[in-house]
Design a protein around this motif. Structure first.
Motif, mmCIF file in Angstrom:
data_model
loop_
_atom_site.group_PDB
_atom_site.id
_atom_site.type_symbol
_atom_site.label_atom_id
_atom_site.label_comp_id
_atom_site.label_asym_id
_atom_site.label_seq_id
_atom_site.Cartn_x
_atom_site.Cartn_y
_atom_site.Cartn_z
ATOM 1 N N ILE A 46 -8.574 -15.001 -10.678
ATOM 2 C CA ILE A 46 -9.453 -15.728 -9.756
ATOM 3 C C ILE A 46 -8.692 -16.080 -8.482
ATOM 4 N N PHE A 47 -7.441 -16.542 -8.669
ATOM 5 C CA PHE A 47 -6.616 -16.859 -7.511
ATOM 6 C C PHE A 47 -6.414 -15.626 -6.627
ATOM 7 N N ARG A 48 -6.042 -14.483 -7.250
ATOM 8 C CA ARG A 48 -5.704 -13.297 -6.455
ATOM 9 C C ARG A 48 -6.907 -12.745 -5.714
ATOM 10 N N ILE A 49 -8.076 -12.795 -6.336
ATOM 11 C CA ILE A 49 -9.277 -12.310 -5.650
ATOM 12 C C ILE A 49 -9.582 -13.198 -4.447
ATOM 13 N N TRP A 51 -7.368 -15.041 -2.864
ATOM 14 C CA TRP A 51 -6.258 -14.828 -1.929
ATOM 15 C C TRP A 51 -6.431 -13.520 -1.167
ATOM 16 N N GLY A 52 -7.155 -12.586 -1.768
ATOM 17 C CA GLY A 52 -7.432 -11.323 -1.097
ATOM 18 C C GLY A 52 -8.359 -11.467 0.094
ATOM 19 N N PHE A 53 -9.021 -12.627 0.203
ATOM 20 C CA PHE A 53 -9.885 -12.901 1.355
ATOM 21 C C PHE A 53 -9.326 -14.006 2.255
ATOM 22 N N LEU A 54 -8.537 -14.912 1.659
ATOM 23 C CA LEU A 54 -8.097 -16.096 2.396
ATOM 24 C C LEU A 54 -6.591 -16.143 2.641
ATOM 25 N N ALA A 59 -1.792 -9.562 1.878
ATOM 26 C CA ALA A 59 -2.479 -9.825 0.613
ATOM 27 C C ALA A 59 -3.975 -9.560 0.706
ATOM 28 N N ARG A 60 -4.492 -9.438 1.911
ATOM 29 C CA ARG A 60 -5.943 -9.323 2.104
ATOM 30 C C ARG A 60 -6.435 -7.900 1.831
ATOM 31 N N PHE A 61 -7.564 -7.826 1.146
ATOM 32 C CA PHE A 61 -8.161 -6.519 0.851
ATOM 33 C C PHE A 61 -8.468 -5.756 2.143
ATOM 34 N N SER A 62 -8.876 -6.475 3.170
ATOM 35 C CA SER A 62 -9.216 -5.815 4.436
ATOM 36 C C SER A 62 -8.000 -5.172 5.083
ATOM 37 N N HIS A 63 -6.799 -5.619 4.696
ATOM 38 C CA HIS A 63 -5.568 -5.073 5.279
ATOM 39 C C HIS A 63 -5.160 -3.769 4.615
#
Length: 213
Positions: A46-49, A51-54, A59-63
């Motif tokens: 839950i944290f990593r998902i 963190w993937g946005f915030l 760490a961001r999925f968009s990156h």
């Protein structure tokens, strides 16, 4: 250059320890420990998902999420020895992250409804029938074998990078730093306090799920 923040690195290595602990606890029939390990993994997921946005740029999925074609092009160059200019995950590495997160989510999610035909039951088993719980328990076992295969592929890729391309993927995930060309823009790092808040929220949600639902 600093490329990985501390929360991302801690997530990675804690997850490694917990996956090993989950496997060992199952083999030794330490099911209370297995449940605790599962709750900890779910908290980290839950944290990593989130963190993937915030979180930090790397760490961001968009990156790091690019087209599958970009990942295939990168895999086609695996045999070439090239300078390491990659900040964060590569195209193929990004997809591996998503696959591992998805498999771990299936593993933790099915575990919430699973049973071992004995004294151990997932906290949400009471919301499904015994037949459905048995089916989800079977998926829990099958998915773990798929997860092991994906982890093996991940380790193989790390070894290929080290031997063929002479790129170390492990050291930056330990130190957070990587030697890159001087003109490389530094990624933005999120404040660790934000990570702590997200982790506390995730941990509270899992605690409620495990003990209060």
């Amino acid at each position: 250059m600093r490329v990985w923040d501390a929360p991302t690195r801690l997530f990675h290595w804690l997850l490694v320890i917990l996956v090993v602990l989950s496997y060992v606890s199952t083999r030794l029939s330490w099911m209370d420990l297995h449940l605790l390990s599962g709750y900890a993994i779910l908290t980290l997921l839950i944290f990593r998902i989130a963190w993937g946005f915030l979180g930090s740029d790397t760490a961001r999925f968009s990156h790091f999420l690019r087209s599958p074609l970009a990942a295939l092009r990168q895999l086609g160059r695996m045999h070439r020895r090239e300078p390491d200019t990659q900040v964060g995950h590569s195209a193929a590495g990004g997809w591996m992250v998503v696959i591992l997160l998805a498999l771990l989510s299936v593993q933790a999610g099915t575990g919430l409804f699973a049973n071992d035909d004995g004294a151990t039951e997932g906290p949400l088993m009471k919301f499904v029938s015994k037949a459905d719980s048995d089916w989800l328990s079977k998926i829990h076992g099958i998915n773990f074998n798929i997860l092991l295969a994906a982890i093996g592929l991940h380790l193989a890729a790390i070894a290929v990078y080290a031997v063929v391309k002479r790129h170390s993927l492990v050291k930056p995930m330990i130190t957070g730093k990587k030697r890159l060309p001087a003109a490389t823009p530094a990624p933005r790092m999120a404040h660790p306090l934000k990570a702590l808040v997200i982790l506390l929220i995730a941990g509270t949600a899992v605690w409620v799920l495990a003990t209060r639902v």
